[in-house]
Design a protein around this motif. Structure first.
Motif, mmCIF file in Angstrom:
data_model
loop_
_atom_site.group_PDB
_atom_site.id
_atom_site.type_symbol
_atom_site.label_atom_id
_atom_site.label_comp_id
_atom_site.label_asym_id
_atom_site.label_seq_id
_atom_site.Cartn_x
_atom_site.Cartn_y
_atom_site.Cartn_z
ATOM 1 N N GLU A 24 0.842 -1.190 0.000
ATOM 2 C CA GLU A 24 0.000 0.000 0.000
ATOM 3 C C GLU A 24 0.882 1.246 0.000
ATOM 4 O O GLU A 24 1.983 1.239 0.532
ATOM 5 N N VAL A 25 0.362 2.273 -0.598
ATOM 6 C CA VAL A 25 1.091 3.541 -0.604
ATOM 7 C C VAL A 25 0.869 4.207 0.752
ATOM 8 O O VAL A 25 -0.264 4.373 1.181
ATOM 9 N N PRO A 26 1.963 4.575 1.430
ATOM 10 C CA PRO A 26 1.776 5.191 2.747
ATOM 11 C C PRO A 26 1.200 6.597 2.622
ATOM 12 O O PRO A 26 1.401 7.278 1.619
ATOM 13 N N ALA A 27 0.472 6.991 3.636
ATOM 14 C CA ALA A 27 -0.073 8.347 3.665
ATOM 15 C C ALA A 27 1.071 9.339 3.805
ATOM 16 O O ALA A 27 2.159 8.987 4.252
ATOM 17 N N ARG A 28 0.833 10.549 3.435
ATOM 18 C CA ARG A 28 1.868 11.571 3.529
ATOM 19 C C ARG A 28 2.235 11.784 4.994
ATOM 20 O O ARG A 28 1.368 11.901 5.853
ATOM 21 N N ALA A 29 3.519 11.842 5.263
ATOM 22 C CA ALA A 29 3.993 11.975 6.634
ATOM 23 C C ALA A 29 3.588 13.324 7.203
ATOM 24 O O ALA A 29 3.629 14.339 6.519
ATOM 25 N N ARG A 30 3.185 13.325 8.461
ATOM 26 C CA ARG A 30 2.823 14.550 9.156
ATOM 27 C C ARG A 30 3.674 14.675 10.402
ATOM 28 O O ARG A 30 3.966 13.693 11.073
ATOM 29 N N ARG A 31 4.029 15.890 10.733
ATOM 30 C CA ARG A 31 4.781 16.140 11.946
ATOM 31 C C ARG A 31 3.852 15.925 13.136
ATOM 32 O O ARG A 31 2.714 16.385 13.147
ATOM 33 N N ARG A 32 4.363 15.212 14.121
ATOM 34 C CA ARG A 32 3.554 14.954 15.307
ATOM 35 C C ARG A 32 3.494 16.206 16.176
ATOM 36 O O ARG A 32 4.471 16.945 16.282
ATOM 37 N N THR A 33 2.349 16.411 16.789
ATOM 38 C CA THR A 33 2.207 17.512 17.739
ATOM 39 C C THR A 33 1.723 16.931 19.054
ATOM 40 O O THR A 33 0.938 15.982 19.080
ATOM 41 N N PHE A 34 2.203 17.516 20.131
ATOM 42 C CA PHE A 34 1.859 17.025 21.457
ATOM 43 C C PHE A 34 1.277 18.171 22.264
ATOM 44 O O PHE A 34 1.809 19.284 22.245
ATOM 45 N N THR A 35 0.210 17.897 22.988
ATOM 46 C CA THR A 35 -0.382 18.930 23.836
ATOM 47 C C THR A 35 0.457 19.112 25.081
ATOM 48 O O THR A 35 1.247 18.241 25.462
ATOM 49 N N GLY A 36 0.256 20.233 25.736
ATOM 50 C CA GLY A 36 0.979 20.503 26.972
ATOM 51 C C GLY A 36 0.640 19.489 28.049
ATOM 52 O O GLY A 36 1.517 19.041 28.803
ATOM 53 N N ALA A 37 -0.631 19.089 28.120
ATOM 54 C CA ALA A 37 -1.047 18.112 29.130
ATOM 55 C C ALA A 37 -0.369 16.759 28.884
ATOM 56 O O ALA A 37 0.060 16.082 29.830
#
Length: 156
Positions: A24-37
């Motif tokens: 399968e073709v992988p989805a476009r990579a996205r930068r991970r974001t993390f909440t402060g909590a």
């Protein structure tokens, strides 16, 4: 006649892998974001874990130790408390929103008033012009009635 060998195209024959190993073709990579909590929770869990279990926390969360170093510095500087707040423009104050709306309405009404004043001024000028024309027509008709259409005077 000479036959030349085919030149391979770089994108096709140069050994470029275009498919994912699962097919399968992988989805476009996205930068991970993390909440402060989330950051605070992971930091607390990491620091509470025994030295041998800290790697398991990192693997389970898919993090690197560099993440925790940066988050710890931010927490110690007091920056993570600010990260818990929602991002983006702060919600508008209802009073400011009403003031903005009323200012826009006031500006529109001033334009409308200016237009109405100009219309009234033009109507006044037209009225004066028509009155002047009416007087001239009335004076002109009185002068013409005493002229040739009136009976001749006797010269005695």
């Amino acid at each position: 006649m000479t036959v030349l060998p085919a030149i391979p195209r770089p994108g096709v024959d140069a050994g470029v892998v275009t498919e994912h190993s699962s097919g399968e073709v992988p989805a476009r990579a996205r930068r991970r974001t993390f909440t402060g909590a989330y950051k605070l929770r992971v930091l607390a869990e990491y620091e509470a874990a025994a030295p041998g279990e800290r790697g398991a926390v990192l693997r389970r969360e898919g993090l690197y130790s560099s993440h925790l170093v940066e988050w710890r510095r931010a927490r110690d500087a007091g920056a993570l408390a600010g990260l818990a707040a929602s991002r983006g423009r702060p919600p508008a104050d209802p009073i400011e929103r009403d003031n903005t709306r009323l200012r826009a309405r006031n500006a529109a009404l001033e334009v409308e008033l200016d237009t109405a004043r100009r219309v009234i001024e033009v109507q006044g000028k037209i009225s004066a012009l028509l009155e002047d024309l009416s007087k001239r027509a009335h004076d002109g008709s009185a002068a013409t009635t005493s002229g040739p259409s009136s009976p001749p005077r006797s010269s005695e």
